[in-house]
Design an enzyme around this catalytic site. Structure first.
Site, mmCIF file in Angstrom:
data_model
loop_
_atom_site.group_PDB
_atom_site.id
_atom_site.type_symbol
_atom_site.label_atom_id
_atom_site.label_comp_id
_atom_site.label_asym_id
_atom_site.label_seq_id
_atom_site.Cartn_x
_atom_site.Cartn_y
_atom_site.Cartn_z
ATOM 1 C CG HIS A 72 -2.130 0.942 0.472
ATOM 2 N ND1 HIS A 72 -2.865 0.817 -0.478
ATOM 3 C CD2 HIS A 72 -2.360 2.074 0.973
ATOM 4 C CE1 HIS A 72 -3.834 1.667 -0.714
ATOM 5 N NE2 HIS A 72 -3.323 2.684 -0.063
ATOM 6 C CE1 TYR A 127 -1.896 7.475 0.035
ATOM 7 C CE2 TYR A 127 -1.380 5.162 0.638
ATOM 8 C CZ TYR A 127 -2.328 6.158 0.597
ATOM 9 O OH TYR A 127 -3.632 6.134 0.871
ATOM 10 C CG HIS A 150 -8.996 1.734 -6.326
ATOM 11 N ND1 HIS A 150 -9.617 2.988 -5.986
ATOM 12 C CD2 HIS A 150 -7.940 1.433 -5.734
ATOM 13 C CE1 HIS A 150 -8.821 3.328 -4.931
ATOM 14 N NE2 HIS A 150 -7.900 2.519 -4.746
ATOM 15 C CG PHE A 151 -4.774 -0.937 -9.211
ATOM 16 C CD1 PHE A 151 -3.848 -0.753 -10.319
ATOM 17 C CD2 PHE A 151 -5.043 -2.026 -8.628
ATOM 18 C CE1 PHE A 151 -3.791 -2.260 -10.963
ATOM 19 C CE2 PHE A 151 -4.950 -3.512 -9.276
ATOM 20 C CZ PHE A 151 -4.182 -3.120 -10.619
ATOM 21 C CG HIS A 152 -5.382 0.464 -14.279
ATOM 22 N ND1 HIS A 152 -5.519 -0.718 -13.739
ATOM 23 C CD2 HIS A 152 -4.341 0.495 -15.390
ATOM 24 C CE1 HIS A 152 -4.525 -1.699 -14.487
ATOM 25 N NE2 HIS A 152 -3.912 -0.814 -15.429
ATOM 26 N NE ARG A 178 -6.833 -7.951 -8.998
ATOM 27 C CZ ARG A 178 -6.074 -7.353 -8.261
ATOM 28 N NH1 ARG A 178 -6.503 -7.206 -7.004
ATOM 29 N NH2 ARG A 178 -4.776 -6.904 -8.625
ATOM 30 N NE ARG A 179 -4.494 -10.812 -8.941
ATOM 31 C CZ ARG A 179 -5.166 -11.172 -8.124
ATOM 32 N NH1 ARG A 179 -6.055 -12.106 -7.845
ATOM 33 N NH2 ARG A 179 -5.054 -10.251 -6.954
#
Lengths: 271, 540
Positions: free
Chosen positions: B215, B219, B366-368, B429-430
């Protein structure tokens, strides 16, 4: 103010920074370890310590639950990276001598004329596992079991290495090559069936799975049906039983016919 | 005062070159598993591509951007030549060597384990060694940032550290500590198995180690973006930073609370106690705080710029902003994507809500949106802003830059919104392919197709970006003047020692790691019988 004055309680940034962080940690810990466990009415705790241990994930042994007795034997084969590594010529030679007993069904060159599996060039791990399973009774067959019961560990390893060493010859009665059916190449995702080719060649190979090119169609069909009915049960974690149960009779036919029609030289050279 | 321009340019060029390759792979992946592509007959190719895409985008690309930008900040904010240039080059070449070493096994299909490693899957040992080299190379940078700041402090005792450098060093410390988790996983768990010394692996422990990295690494990716928000954007649009202290507090908060929250990635894992999951969930909520502070401060700074330009009224000032300035555009796009992405993140970090989207396409969406969208669009802006100072040549084509940013923004929204949506519908996913002919998922084909089209828009934008930079290398020469950072409304004369140094906050970061990770890691490491047999990729 120098750095030396940073870590003192007279520095308000230090007291506040550490104080707020510690306070948040304590409050969340009380909530996570005491309040929330007891907020779940469906879980019973003996006391607060019990709740804390549970929330912390302390490993606990189940009190007195014993594993249910298995009605039938399961495969107990353990394979490590050293089990079959680098066989000596001597070991292969011993395997060749032992294999004379097998030739009547599996063929003198490891290619069967009797709808028994072809063993020439099969992965050593596969033969090793099946022989162990026949010996332990995890897999049974009227013809094969009596041959396997008296084999020692060493003999099983030698046989496996010998057959793995043999060149991959074409099947006895090769049929014209068929195109890849979708069950082999895509599986059936909506029914949870991985493609056959993901483990058995055509796409990829997974340890312990045999390559199937050129095997007898009747044999492969019979094995899929035996997995589906639960008659054969030496697959690890029911992998093959789950797949075979979900396959349609047509898919079983197609997969068996496809693999039977393939020449062995398409087996991926991954070993 | 940018002296080592070659060094900085090398980092940026390598970063954007590998980014271009990984972006192409990403677009291909979107296409091949959408209804408009035919099913891939070999899913292993998909995972190979996915591993390359993730490894480059997760480890190589942002690390190089942070490093290049970090060297630029160190020289221009501190007004001093970089100390340890040879070490900086050594770090760079380590990253080059590591990337090549990792990419070869991936290309051969011997390391299709995805960038998150997924033990007990085990790939070729050189893949992991390559990743280790990349991380070690970046640690050179961490050390250099710390040393350069120390040299500057000696020359300027008691003076306030320029905000850009303060934030830059905070980011480097965060990276140094957060990378330890993955390093422990690789060195203690995965590499011994991949090298053949062991054949079993404690997958649960490995996953906990990885969550330590997984995580806070976000940042670390975010740091250059936030530094750009605070120290580039206000200057580029003719404003000032609303509050220097608020900025410092934001970066400090990232340092303290970005780290002990990674277990929200293991909510569905049985090997971690529910109490610890709750603590991590609560601390994840706290990490929204520095982002909210930043949004407030930056909006205030932007308003200052607008009012200086004659903006009036409650909202009328928004019109007075320099919307034709690529930096302004990038900031606005970044904030919109950060808003949506952040809202999605609040769902991911909630223990209960997570259950409905866990391991679905929602997570990938989300993370894209956060990384590829909010963060990377500011990387573009940073490059545009720095380029003339690095090359000594002007970037003329502002219209093309705006087009590029618009395409990236639109492409990212078109890609990720339907992606989130199919996640809510339960698409996992994946997966290399889906049978859209099946009535159960046929209605999702439209969303997935849209997503794939968005992927190609992103690819187009990425190509334009690289073209702009490449053309910038051959533009007519023009002296861009010294590289400056934004000034605060009230430039700090003195700064309390706690806001001028990192020691206290690094100590808190480590302390919280011990409280939040210590017990789970110790019990998992000391409990017998928790290992499972390794599954070797491509082995027989």
């Amino acid at each position: 103010m120098s750095t030396r004055d940073l870590f003192t309680f007279s520095n308000p940034h230090f007291t506040r920074g550490v104080g707020i962080t510690a306070a948040i940690l304590i409050v969340t810990a009380i909530a996570g370890f005491i309040v929330l466990p007891f907020a779940q009415p469906w879980v019973q705790f003996a006391n607060v310590w019990d709740a804390i241990c549970s929330a912390a994930g302390v490993p606990q042994r189940a009190a007195s639950v014993t594993a249910p007795e298995q009605a039938k034997r399961l495969s107990g084969v353990v394979l490590t990276s050293n089990t079959l590594s680098r066989p000596s010529q001597e070991a292969i030679g011993r395997g060749a001598t032992l294999a004379q007993r097998c030739a009547i069904c599996h063929g003198p060159t490891g290619i069967s004329r009797a709808d028994s599996p072809n063993l020439a060039g099969q992965y050593a791990a596969v033969i090793y596992k099946e022989l162990h399973d026949f010996r332990s009774g995890a897999r049974t067959n009227a013809v094969m079991s009596p041959f396997a019961v008296n084999l020692t560990d060493q003999e099983i390893a030698d046989l496996s290495n010998y057959y793995a060493y043999l060149p991959r010859l074409p099947a006895y009665h090769p049929t014209p090559q068929l195109p890849k059916p979708s069950i082999v190449i895509y599986g059936a995702p909506m029914r949870g069936i991985a493609p056959c080719g993901a483990c058995h060649g055509s796409l990829d190979n997974k340890t312990g799975s045999p390559w199937l090119e050129g095997q007898s169609e009747a044999y492969m069909k019979a094995q899929l049906q035996a997995f589906a009915s639960g008659e054969r049960r030496n697959d690890i974690s029911q992998q093959m039983r789950n797949i075979a149960r979900a396959m349609t009779p047509q898919e079983i036919e197609q997969a068996a016919a496809y693999y039977a029609s393939q020449p062995p030289d398409v087996v991926k050279a991954v070993d | 005062m940018l002296v080592n321009r070659k060094l900085i340019l090398a980092h940026f060029w390598l970063a954007f070159a590998v980014f271009g390759i990984a972006l192409t792979l990403g677009a291909w992946q979107m296409f091949i598993r959408s209804p408009i592509g035919t099913w891939l007959s070999n899913p292993e190719l998909y995972y190979r591509s996915l591993t390359a895409h993730g490894t480059v985008m997760g480890y190589v690309f942002p690390t190089l951007v942070a490093m290049g930008f970090g060297y630029a900040i160190s020289e221009s904010a501190l007004q001093q030549r970089l100390v340890g240039v040879r070490w900086a080059w050594a770090g760079f070449w380590l990253i080059v060597a590591g990337s090549i070493m990792a990419v070869i096994p991936i290309a051969l299909g011997r390391a299709s384990v995805l960038y998150t490693f997924y033990p007990p899957l085990i790939g070729n040992v050189f893949y992991y060694l390559g990743v280790v080299l990349v991380v070690v190379g970046s640690w050179f940078w961490v050390a250099l940032m710390s040393i350069n700041l120390r040299v500057w402090r000696k020359a300027h005792p008691g003076a306030p550290v320029p905000l850009a450098m303060f934030a830059n060093v905070a980011g480097s410390y965060l990276w140094a500590w957060t990378a330890v988790g993955a390093a422990l996983e690789l060195l203690l768990q995965i590499i011994p198995v991949a090298a053949g010394l062991k054949s079993t692996i404690d997958a649960g422990l490995a996953r906990v180690f990885f969550s330590w990295t997984l995580h806070a690494i976000v940042y670390f990716w975010l740091m250059p973006t936030y530094i750009a928000y605070y120290t580039i954007v206000p200057r580029a649009i003719g404003g000032r930073v609303y509050s220097d202290s608020m900025a410092r507090i934001s970066f400090i908060l990232f340092l303290v609370v970005a780290m002990p929250i990674g277990m929200h990635h293991t909510f569905a894992d049985p090997q971690v106690g529910a109490g610890f999951k709750f603590i991590h969930s609560a601390f994840t909520a706290l990490v929204a705080l520095p982002t909210l502070l930043t949004v407030f401060t930056i909006c205030a700074s932007v308003e200052i710029a607008a009012r200086l330009r004659g903006g009036r009224g409650m909202f009328g000032w928004i019109r007075a902003l320099p919307w034709d300035n690529p930096m302004m555009l990038a900031l606005a796009f970044s904030f919109v994507m950060l808003g949506f992405g952040g809202a999605g993140g609040l769902i991911n970090m909630s223990y209960q809500l997570d259950a409905s989207i866990h391991n679905t396409q929602w997570i990938t969406g989300h993370f894209h949106l956060i990384f590829g969208g909010a963060i990377v669009i500011m990387y573009f802006a940073i490059a545009y802003d720095l380029w003339p100072h690095l090359t000594g040549r002007e970037l003329i084509d502002v219209r093309l830059m705006r087009t590029q940013l618009w395409l990236w923004f639109v492409g990212m929204i078109v890609t990720t919104f339907p992606w989130h949506w199919v996640g809510i519908l339960g698409m996992p996913r994946r997966m290399a392919y889906f049978d859209f002919g099946d009535p159960a998922i046929a209605p999702q084909s439209l969303s997935v197709t849209l997503s794939a089209i968005g992927g190609f828009v992103l690819l187009a934008s990425g190509i334009i970006f690289i073209v702009i930079l490449a053309r910038g290398m051959r533009a007519p020469q023009a002296e861009a003047g010294p590289y400056r950072f934004a000034l605060a409304v009230h430039e700090p004369k003195t700064v309390p020692v706690a806001l001028n140094t990192h020691a206290l906050w690094v100590a808190l970061m480590i302390a919280l790691t011990l409280t939040n990770y210590g017990y789970p890691i110790l019990t998992l490491a000391l409990t017998e019988g928790t290992s499972v047999p390794a599954v070797y990729v491509g082995a027989q």
